[in-house]
Scaffold this active site. Structure first.
Site, PDB file in Angstrom:
ATOM      1  N   HIS A  27     -37.344 -17.805  50.621  1.00 30.78           N
ATOM      2  CA  HIS A  27     -37.102 -19.217  50.912  1.00 30.78           C
ATOM      3  C   HIS A  27     -38.247 -19.712  51.780  1.00 30.78           C
ATOM      4  CE1 HIS A  27     -34.001 -22.533  52.155  1.00 30.78           C
ATOM      5  NE2 HIS A  27     -35.185 -23.016  51.868  1.00 30.78           N
ATOM      6  N   GLU A  73     -35.190 -22.860  45.286  1.00 32.46           N
ATOM      7  CA  GLU A  73     -35.809 -24.154  44.990  1.00 32.46           C
ATOM      8  C   GLU A  73     -37.316 -24.088  44.712  1.00 32.46           C
ATOM      9  OE1 GLU A  73     -34.809 -26.914  48.068  1.00 32.46           O
ATOM     10  OE2 GLU A  73     -32.684 -26.961  47.511  1.00 32.46           O
ATOM     11  N   TYR A 217     -28.668 -32.958  45.589  1.00 29.17           N
ATOM     12  CA  TYR A 217     -28.843 -33.808  46.753  1.00 29.17           C
ATOM     13  C   TYR A 217     -28.429 -35.258  46.516  1.00 29.17           C
ATOM     14  CZ  TYR A 217     -31.407 -29.913  48.761  1.00 29.17           C
ATOM     15  OH  TYR A 217     -31.747 -28.683  49.256  1.00 29.17           O
TER      16      TYR A 217
END
Length: 243
Positions: A27, A73, A217
């Site tokens: 991450h 992501e 989101y």
């Protein structure tokens, strides 16, 4: 990992009784030594090192971990790192960076970094399935950054822009994992700047996930923007206005 022989001491996880553990292997926190040695995600050497790192994690913690995410992501982290330079290693090129960069090439580096990320993911998944999954009975996948897109108008160009946005944001990462290749619209627009999968790579990456993690989101309206001429980055390749 190739550049670090002390992973067993560096990798640590705190397990809390009664909490089902889901581990994310990467991450945004790539060791600086790999960036310094060969450019991190810009080099295919990262594939071997990431797989070795994953091997340590699977071996040391797999008896207590049910779910593994390889990379969190990549579809937004890579852009922030190699196109607009708001995340480390802060690489970009004029006029695309959010800040003045001292190194980078926004026209190609996001695509190269994503390609190597996908192959590192596929390699780690292959290792897990061959060496650990049957015994540890866990699952492994990847997570993507998500927003939903709606056409600003019902015009043909805005409807096409909405589909194109989904291909660029989601298909960029997920199409190779499901179909073994990038979306056709990306190959057409990006051209030779988009790396190609060999037949062997395509077979390795296709189906390399047990789940897809969605970090959702918000929703946005898509307005078509004519494809820019001249030098382009990811943001101009997608040719949409987000609002």
């Amino acid at each position: 990992m190739h550049a670090n022989n002390s992973l067993n001491r560096l990798v640590s996880v705190v397990f809390i009784p009664g909490i089902q553990v889901h581990i994310t292997l990467h991450h945004l926190d790539l060791p600086q030594i790999l960036e310094d040695e060969y450019g991190g995600w810009l080099s295919p050497r990262i594939i071997e090192d990431f797989t070795a790192y994953a091997d340590v994690c699977f071996r040391e913690f797999g008896d207590r971990v049910v779910s593994w995410t390889t990379v969190n992501e990549p579809n937004i982290g890579i852009l922030a790192s190699y196109d607009v330079a708001t995340f480390p290693p802060g690489r970009c090129s004029d006029p695309f960076g959010a800040t003045k960069c001292t190194a980078g090439d926004s026209t190609v580096e996001p695509y190269i970094a994503a390609h190597n990320t996908l192959m590192a993911h596929a390699s780690a998944v292959s290792l897990y399935r061959k060496k650990y999954q049957a015994m540890q009975k866990g699952v492994i996948g990847i997570s993507v950054y998500s927003f939903w897109s709606y056409p600003l108008t019902n015009s043909t160009v805005d409807l096409a822009a909405t589909r194109r946005c989904k291909d660029f944001f989601f298909g960029w990462i997920l199409d190779p994992l499901v179909f073994g290749d990038y979306p056709e619209v990306m190959k057409k627009i990006v051209g030779s700047r988009l790396p190609s999968f060999t037949e062997v790579q395509s077979e390795l990456i296709k189906g390399s996930l047990d789940f897809i993690g969605i970090n959702h989101y918000y929703s946005l309206y898509m307005n078509n923007r004519p494809l820019a001429t001249g030098v382009r980055d990811y943001g101009t390749d997608i040719s949409v206005s987000l609002g």
